[in-house]
Design an enzyme around this catalytic site. Structure first.
Site, PDB file in Angstrom:
ATOM      1  CG  HIS A 115      -1.901   1.156   1.201  1.00 46.31           C
ATOM      2  ND1 HIS A 115      -3.138   1.069   0.581  1.00 46.31           N
ATOM      3  CD2 HIS A 115      -1.811   2.425   1.692  1.00 46.31           C
ATOM      4  CE1 HIS A 115      -3.780   2.232   0.713  1.00 46.31           C
ATOM      5  NE2 HIS A 115      -2.998   3.066   1.371  1.00 46.31           N
ATOM      6  CB  SER A 116       1.709   3.708  -2.577  1.00 48.26           C
ATOM      7  OG  SER A 116       2.499   2.728  -3.234  1.00 48.26           O
ATOM      8  NE  ARG A 158      -0.302   6.704 -10.768  1.00 49.92           N
ATOM      9  CZ  ARG A 158      -1.151   7.647 -11.167  1.00 49.92           C
ATOM     10  NH1 ARG A 158      -2.218   7.933 -10.436  1.00 49.92           N
ATOM     11  NH2 ARG A 158      -0.959   8.314 -12.286  1.00 49.92           N
ATOM     12  CG  ASP A 190       2.853   3.834 -10.715  1.00 50.28           C
ATOM     13  OD1 ASP A 190       3.582   4.312  -9.827  1.00 50.28           O
ATOM     14  OD2 ASP A 190       1.984   2.960 -10.491  1.00 50.28           O
ATOM     15  NE  ARG A 192       2.396   3.297  -7.303  1.00 48.80           N
ATOM     16  CZ  ARG A 192       1.179   2.779  -7.197  1.00 48.80           C
ATOM     17  NH1 ARG A 192       0.642   2.591  -6.009  1.00 48.80           N
ATOM     18  NH2 ARG A 192       0.496   2.450  -8.285  1.00 48.80           N
TER      19      ARG A 192
END
Length: 282
Positions: A115-116, A158, A190, A192
Site C-alpha cells: 500500500h502506497s 504514485r 507511475d 513507484r
C-alpha cells in the site's frame, strides 16, 4: 473472505500498458547484484532487529537496495492486532513499515498488500481515489486470516510526492486524466519503485506471497527483484461519483484489473463508502 486467486497476470492491452511492460522487462535485475543472501532465519519478528544491526548487503537490483529491520512493536488497531516493523533503507531515506498479523516468517503464500501512502485518502478520507478503502479493506481482511501482512510504503502520489500530487489534481480539475496530468508535470504514469518492498519481504523471511492487488506492475516488479509471487488476490473497491473516471483511467490506460458497469459485482468488493451529506454530523 474466500478471495479468488489467479496465477499468472497479463498486462492490459492498451499501448500504454504495453509500453509499461516493455519498460519493466528492460529493468532486469543486475546479475552482479543478486538478492541478499545474508538474511538468516530467526525465531521471532523481535529477533530481526538484533540480526540486522550490522546488516550490509550488495543490495537488490541495479539500485543496490539494502534494507534493515530497525524496530518491532505491538500495534493493536480497530481492524485487529498487528505487529509493526520499521525498516531503514539506503534507497530513499523514507520510513517504510510492515504491519504483520500472525506468523509469516518461513511460510509460503503469505497474503500481502503493498500500500502506497496517500495522505489525502488514508488520513483525510478523500473520495478522489480508493486508497483509504483499499487500506482499510486489506487490514480488515488480513486480520481475519491466520497470517498476512501489509507493507505501508511512503510513495505518495504514485511516487511524485504530495505537492506534485496536488498539482496533478489541479490539472485534472481542468480536464486531464491522471496519466495525462503526471506526464504534463514531467513524470511517468507511475513513478513507484518496489525494490525496497522486495527487500522488506525478504527481510521478513517470507518464502512467497499472494499479492492483494489489481496492478500487474507490482507483481512484475517484485518478481524482477527475486520475490516469488504465487498468486493474486483481487482487491477491487466499488467506484463513487468522484473517483469513477480515475479508476477507469487506471483500468484502460495502466492495465489495472478493475471492472465497471455491466460486470458481476465481485465477491471481494466491499460495500460503497458512506458519504456524509453537507452539514452532517462530524
Amino acid at each position: 473472505m474466500g478471495p479468488e486467486v489467479a496465477d499468472g497476470v497479463q498486462v492490459g492491452g492498451s499501448s500504454n500498458g504495453a509500453a509499461a511492460t516493455a519498460a519493466l522487462h528492460s529493468r532486469v535485475m543486475d546479475p552482479s547484484s543478486p538478492p541478499c543472501t545474508g538474511l538468516v532465519p530467526v525465531p521471532t519478528l523481535d529477533d530481526l532487529v538484533a540480526r540486522d544491526k550490522s546488516h550490509d548487503c550488495a543490495g537488490f537490483g541495479p539500485a543496490h537496495i539494502c534494507v534493515r529491520v530497525d524496530a518491532v512493536a505491538e500495534l493493536p488497531t480497530r481492524f485487529g492486532r498487528f505487529k509493526i516493523v520499521a525498516f531503514w533503507n539506503n534507497r530513499d531515506g523514507k520510513e517504510h513499515v510492515a504491519l504483520v498479523h500472525g506468523d509469516v516468517m518461513g511460510h509460503d503464500d503469505i497474503p500481502t498488500r503493498l500500500h502506497s501512502e496517500c495522505l489525502t485518502g488514508d488520513a483525510i478520507g478523500s473520495l478522489r481515489c480508493d486508497c483509504r478503502d483499499q487500506l482499510e479493506t486489506a487490514l480488515r481482511s488480513i486480520a481475519r486470516m491466520d497470517r498476512g501482512m501489509l507493507l505501508y510504503l511512503r510513495q505518495e502520489g504514485r511516487g511524485i510526492g504530495l505537492r506534485n500530487k496536488i498539482r496533478a489534481y489541479q490539472l485534472q480539475d481542468h480536464g486531464l486524466d491522471t496519466v495525462e496530468a503526471n506526464r504534463a508535470l514531467g513524470f511517468r504514469d507511475d513513478e513507484r519503485d518496489y525494490g525496497v518492498a522486495a527487500h522488506m519481504i525478504a527481510s521478513l523471511n517470507v518464502k512467497s506471497v499472494r499479492l492483494m492487488t489489481n496492478n500487474p506492475n507490482k507483481i512484475q516488479q517484485l518478481e524482477t527483484n527475486g520475490i516469488k509471487v504465487s498468486g493474486r488476490i483481487p482487491h477491487v473497491m466499488p467506484a463513487n461519483e468522484f473517483n469513477r473516471f480515475y479508476l477507469q483511467t487506471k483500468a484502460v490506460r495502466s492495465g489495472h484489473f478493475i471492472e465497471f458497469e455491466g460486470k458481476v459485482h465481485l465477491p471481494e468488493q466491499d460495500d460503497p463508502p458512506v458519504v456524509e451529506p453537507s452539514g452532517g454530523a462530524t
